[in-house]
Design an enzyme around this catalytic site. Structure first.
Site, PDB file in Angstrom:
ATOM      1  N   ASN A 189       2.126 -45.634  23.490  1.00  0.00           N
ATOM      2  CA  ASN A 189       0.740 -45.335  23.859  1.00  0.00           C
ATOM      3  C   ASN A 189       0.534 -43.841  23.613  1.00  0.00           C
ATOM      4  OD1 ASN A 189      -1.692 -44.844  25.082  1.00  0.00           O
ATOM      5  ND2 ASN A 189      -1.120 -45.680  27.086  1.00  0.00           N
ATOM      6  N   ARG A 191      -0.832 -49.137  21.506  1.00  0.00           N
ATOM      7  CA  ARG A 191      -2.188 -49.150  22.040  1.00  0.00           C
ATOM      8  C   ARG A 191      -3.067 -48.424  21.023  1.00  0.00           C
ATOM      9  NH1 ARG A 191      -3.862 -46.670  27.770  1.00  0.00           N
ATOM     10  NH2 ARG A 191      -5.930 -47.585  27.871  1.00  0.00           N
ATOM     11  N   HIS A 249     -10.616 -49.851  28.041  1.00  0.00           N
ATOM     12  CA  HIS A 249      -9.678 -50.287  29.101  1.00  0.00           C
ATOM     13  C   HIS A 249      -9.432 -51.787  29.054  1.00  0.00           C
ATOM     14  CE1 HIS A 249     -10.911 -46.501  31.530  1.00  0.00           C
ATOM     15  NE2 HIS A 249      -9.756 -46.284  30.933  1.00  0.00           N
ATOM     16  N   GLY A 306      -8.805 -44.529  36.931  1.00  0.00           N
ATOM     17  CA  GLY A 306      -7.665 -43.660  36.625  1.00  0.00           C
ATOM     18  C   GLY A 306      -8.208 -42.317  36.185  1.00  0.00           C
ATOM     19  N   ASN A 307      -7.559 -41.684  35.228  1.00  0.00           N
ATOM     20  CA  ASN A 307      -8.153 -40.470  34.697  1.00  0.00           C
ATOM     21  C   ASN A 307      -9.389 -40.857  33.879  1.00  0.00           C
ATOM     22  OD1 ASN A 307      -8.237 -37.733  34.595  1.00  0.00           O
ATOM     23  ND2 ASN A 307      -7.135 -37.651  32.659  1.00  0.00           N
ATOM     24  N   ARG A 363     -14.485 -36.370  32.380  1.00  0.00           N
ATOM     25  CA  ARG A 363     -15.685 -36.777  31.624  1.00  0.00           C
ATOM     26  C   ARG A 363     -16.806 -37.087  32.614  1.00  0.00           C
ATOM     27  NH1 ARG A 363     -12.531 -41.473  28.585  1.00  0.00           N
ATOM     28  NH2 ARG A 363     -10.662 -40.604  29.506  1.00  0.00           N
ATOM     29  N   ASP A 398      -7.221 -34.000  39.761  1.00  0.00           N
ATOM     30  CA  ASP A 398      -6.277 -34.817  40.517  1.00  0.00           C
ATOM     31  C   ASP A 398      -6.855 -35.137  41.896  1.00  0.00           C
ATOM     32  OD1 ASP A 398      -4.174 -35.948  41.959  1.00  0.00           O
ATOM     33  OD2 ASP A 398      -2.710 -34.939  40.683  1.00  0.00           O
ATOM     34  N   VAL A 399      -7.118 -36.413  42.112  1.00  0.00           N
ATOM     35  CA  VAL A 399      -7.770 -36.842  43.352  1.00  0.00           C
ATOM     36  C   VAL A 399      -6.920 -36.504  44.575  1.00  0.00           C
ATOM     37  CG1 VAL A 399      -8.442 -38.929  44.623  1.00  0.00           C
ATOM     38  CG2 VAL A 399      -9.261 -38.559  42.307  1.00  0.00           C
ATOM     39  N   ARG A 400      -5.581 -36.500  44.420  1.00  0.00           N
ATOM     40  CA  ARG A 400      -4.721 -36.124  45.558  1.00  0.00           C
ATOM     41  C   ARG A 400      -5.072 -34.724  46.046  1.00  0.00           C
ATOM     42  NH1 ARG A 400       0.223 -38.343  42.133  1.00  0.00           N
ATOM     43  NH2 ARG A 400      -1.227 -37.560  40.607  1.00  0.00           N
ATOM     44  N   GLY A 455      -4.614 -45.382  38.650  1.00  0.00           N
ATOM     45  CA  GLY A 455      -4.126 -44.325  39.552  1.00  0.00           C
ATOM     46  C   GLY A 455      -4.928 -44.137  40.833  1.00  0.00           C
ATOM     47  N   GLU A 476      -5.513 -47.762  42.720  1.00  0.00           N
ATOM     48  CA  GLU A 476      -4.324 -48.331  43.375  1.00  0.00           C
ATOM     49  C   GLU A 476      -3.856 -47.508  44.567  1.00  0.00           C
ATOM     50  OE1 GLU A 476      -1.412 -48.520  40.224  1.00  0.00           O
ATOM     51  OE2 GLU A 476      -2.733 -49.754  38.997  1.00  0.00           O
ATOM     52  N   ASN A 477      -4.143 -46.182  44.528  1.00  0.00           N
ATOM     53  CA  ASN A 477      -3.500 -45.283  45.498  1.00  0.00           C
ATOM     54  C   ASN A 477      -4.417 -44.550  46.461  1.00  0.00           C
ATOM     55  OD1 ASN A 477      -0.723 -45.491  44.395  1.00  0.00           O
ATOM     56  ND2 ASN A 477      -1.681 -44.612  42.575  1.00  0.00           N
ATOM     57  N   GLU A 525      -0.722 -52.186  31.504  1.00  0.00           N
ATOM     58  CA  GLU A 525      -1.235 -52.344  30.133  1.00  0.00           C
ATOM     59  C   GLU A 525      -0.098 -52.519  29.131  1.00  0.00           C
ATOM     60  OE1 GLU A 525      -3.077 -48.820  31.447  1.00  0.00           O
ATOM     61  OE2 GLU A 525      -4.863 -49.206  30.244  1.00  0.00           O
TER      62      GLU A 525
HETATM   63  P1  AMP Z   1      -4.054 -43.010  35.641  1.00  0.00           P
HETATM   64  O1  AMP Z   1      -4.936 -42.524  34.525  1.00  0.00           O
HETATM   65  O2  AMP Z   1      -4.206 -44.456  35.950  1.00  0.00           O
HETATM   66  O3  AMP Z   1      -2.611 -42.586  35.472  1.00  0.00           O
HETATM   67  O4  AMP Z   1      -4.564 -42.244  36.958  1.00  0.00           O
HETATM   68  C1  AMP Z   1      -4.388 -40.858  37.090  1.00  0.00           C
HETATM   69  C2  AMP Z   1      -5.155 -40.347  38.296  1.00  0.00           C
HETATM   70  O5  AMP Z   1      -4.870 -41.141  39.461  1.00  0.00           O
HETATM   71  C3  AMP Z   1      -4.725 -38.926  38.701  1.00  0.00           C
HETATM   72  O6  AMP Z   1      -5.438 -37.975  37.999  1.00  0.00           O
HETATM   73  C4  AMP Z   1      -5.034 -38.890  40.171  1.00  0.00           C
HETATM   74  O7  AMP Z   1      -6.349 -38.427  40.322  1.00  0.00           O
HETATM   75  C5  AMP Z   1      -4.995 -40.333  40.628  1.00  0.00           C
HETATM   76  N1  AMP Z   1      -3.871 -40.606  41.528  1.00  0.00           N
HETATM   77  C6  AMP Z   1      -2.594 -40.914  41.187  1.00  0.00           C
HETATM   78  N2  AMP Z   1      -1.843 -41.099  42.297  1.00  0.00           N
HETATM   79  C7  AMP Z   1      -2.658 -40.907  43.350  1.00  0.00           C
HETATM   80  C8  AMP Z   1      -2.487 -40.935  44.781  1.00  0.00           C
HETATM   81  N3  AMP Z   1      -1.309 -41.222  45.344  1.00  0.00           N
HETATM   82  N4  AMP Z   1      -3.575 -40.689  45.560  1.00  0.00           N
HETATM   83  C9  AMP Z   1      -4.765 -40.399  44.993  1.00  0.00           C
HETATM   84  N5  AMP Z   1      -4.987 -40.347  43.677  1.00  0.00           N
HETATM   85  C10 AMP Z   1      -3.955 -40.591  42.858  1.00  0.00           C
END
Ligand code: AMP
Length: 405
Positions: free
Chosen positions: A20, A105, A193, A222-223, A253, A294-296, A339, A342-343, A390
């Site tokens: 990917n 991908r 997606h 996700g991102n 974006r 980053d949402v964290r 991301g 799920e989290n 994926e």
């Molecule tokens: P992905 O593109 O699916 O890998 O998602 C990436 C994004 O998921 C990251 O930029 C974070 O904003 C978010 N993310 C990943 N882990 C967590 C978590 N434990 N809590 C909150 N947001 C998360």
């Protein structure tokens, strides 16, 4: 192209590689193929920071144990083809044979390609012709294919498209309100997606078969962020359209945007490349928060701008989910994935709170534990968290094609 070599006294298992490739990273996943063609992950890793001064290679085995984590000389990962050589070199030191196939991908299958394909000269030329539809993604997706064709011409390669799952849309869902000639030229609502949504459908079929014939909205947060209306297991609408810019706010974006803003930016003297860079890299959660995507970090911050970014995100994602109900005349099931989906329990809660008028109610404790079911017993819509995969879908398609299925 079976490899039935016996090495060091042990029967060597066939393997399959999934790639990917994005603009700044190449992710790779290796699967063992069992006697009944079952796929078992063996390792996964990535080269990240391609084109920067600090590229890195990391990989973990199936148990999550670190196999490698080190910097790479910037000249060895100056671009995606370079970085693919690094991946190939590292993998060749960790394989006892050559993978029987590589699945990729590929973001765009254009208006015609609605299923994975074995790559030959003709297919590659067609995929290159879709570059204008995805100028930032398609060349990076195709670069490792070309490197592998050159280095290992005997390996079968398969392209799996992010657009393919949405080719079931009817013409109404595929149109913009533009003169028809633009549609004929390929200006359509493709949706992306798709590999993630395809996995969710497969997973729901295994774990919750009773919801599958119904009206499902899947939210891939996700991102990149999009949502998809799925009826009878088929995509009927998506929040993403011609490019992966449309729809919901994302990490970097903006999502929905008045096209007049782009015209205004042009009038201010911004070039095509400056606007493109802004829209793909500096907007969304990053632009609104002024911090990052980053949402964290945003959830932990007490900055009012971080709060604003997350509130905006929850509102517009909820709005997008509700809008997809119009494609199906209702929503029976809502699924969160990727991301953030799920989290990030507080984000799911904020989105669902804005959907209370649809009869959506979630249980705080179930949500805190990430489900799988997070809705209350009397919620009118079942709400679930499902981990996406994926790369497994790519591996399945690739194996099916090389087996002639
Ligand atoms: P992905 O593109 O699916 O890998 O998602 C990436 C994004 O998921 C990251 O930029 C974070 O904003 C978010 N993310 C990943 N882990 C967590 C978590 N434990 N809590 C909150 N947001 C998360």
């Amino acid at each position: 192209m079976q490899h039935d070599a016996v090495q060091r006294g042990a029967v060597q298992r066939d393997s399959l590689l999934v790639i990917n490739a994005g603009s700044s990273s190449i992710k790779f996943y290796l699967y063992d193929i069992g006697p009944g063609d079952e796929l078992t992950p063996r390792l996964g890793g990535q080269v990240e920071g391609i084109g920067t001064s600090h590229p890195r290679l990391r990989a973990r085995d199936a148990e999550g144990k670190i196999m490698v984590e080190r910097g790479i000389a910037p000249s060895h990962a100056a671009d995606v083809p370079n970085a693919q050589e690094v991946v190939g070199m590292w993998l060749s030191g960790h394989l006892t044979g050559v993978p029987i196939a590589v699945g990729h991908r590929v973001v765009h299958g254009g208006p015609e390609l609605s299923a994975p394909v074995l790559i030959d000269d003709d297919v590659l030329a067609r995929l290159e012709s879709f570059t204008s539809l995805a100028p930032l993604h398609q060349p990076n997706n195709l670069a490792p294919i070309k490197v592998i064709r050159e280095r290992r011409p005997g390996i079968a390669q398969v392209a799996c498209f992010d657009t393919a799952f949405h080719r079931s849309h009817d013409a109404l869902a595929d149109h913009y309100a533009l003169p028809e000639r633009f549609y004929e030229e390929g200006v359509r609502r493709y949706g992306f997606h798709g590999l993630s949504y395809e996995y969710l459908v497969q997973r729901l079929g295994q774990t919750l078969p009773e919801v599958l014939p119904g009206k499902i909205v899947a939210a891939h947060l996700g991102n990149g962020v999009s949502a998809c209306a799925i009826h009878n297991g088929r995509s009927v609408d998506s929040t993403m359209g011609f490019t992966a810019l449309e729809g919901l706010p994302m990490g970097t974006r903006p999502g929905r945007l008045d096209p007049g803003i782009v015209l205004w930016m042009m009038e201010q003297g911004m070039s095509h490349d400056e606007i493109e860079h802004l829209l793909y890299h500096d907007c969304g959660l990053k632009g609104l928060s002024g911090m990052g995507n980053d949402v964290r970090e945003l959830l932990e911050s007490d900055s009012p701008r971080a709060r604003l970014a997350l509130d905006y995100f929850a509102w517009r994602v909820a709005e997008g989910i509700a809008g997809l109900g119009c494609a199906m005349n209702g929503i029976d099931t809502l699924v969160f994935t990727a991301g953030i989906g799920e989290n990030a329990a507080p984000i799911r809660a904020a989105i669902c709170e804005r959907l209370g008028w649809l009869g959506i109610a979630i249980d705080a404790e179930r949500n805190a534990h990430h489900g799988p079911r997070i809705s209350t017993g009397d919620s009118r819509v079942g709400v679930y968290v499902v981990r996406t995969n994926e790369e497994l879908v790519i591996a399945q398609h690739t194996l099916a094609l090389v087996r002639g299925r």
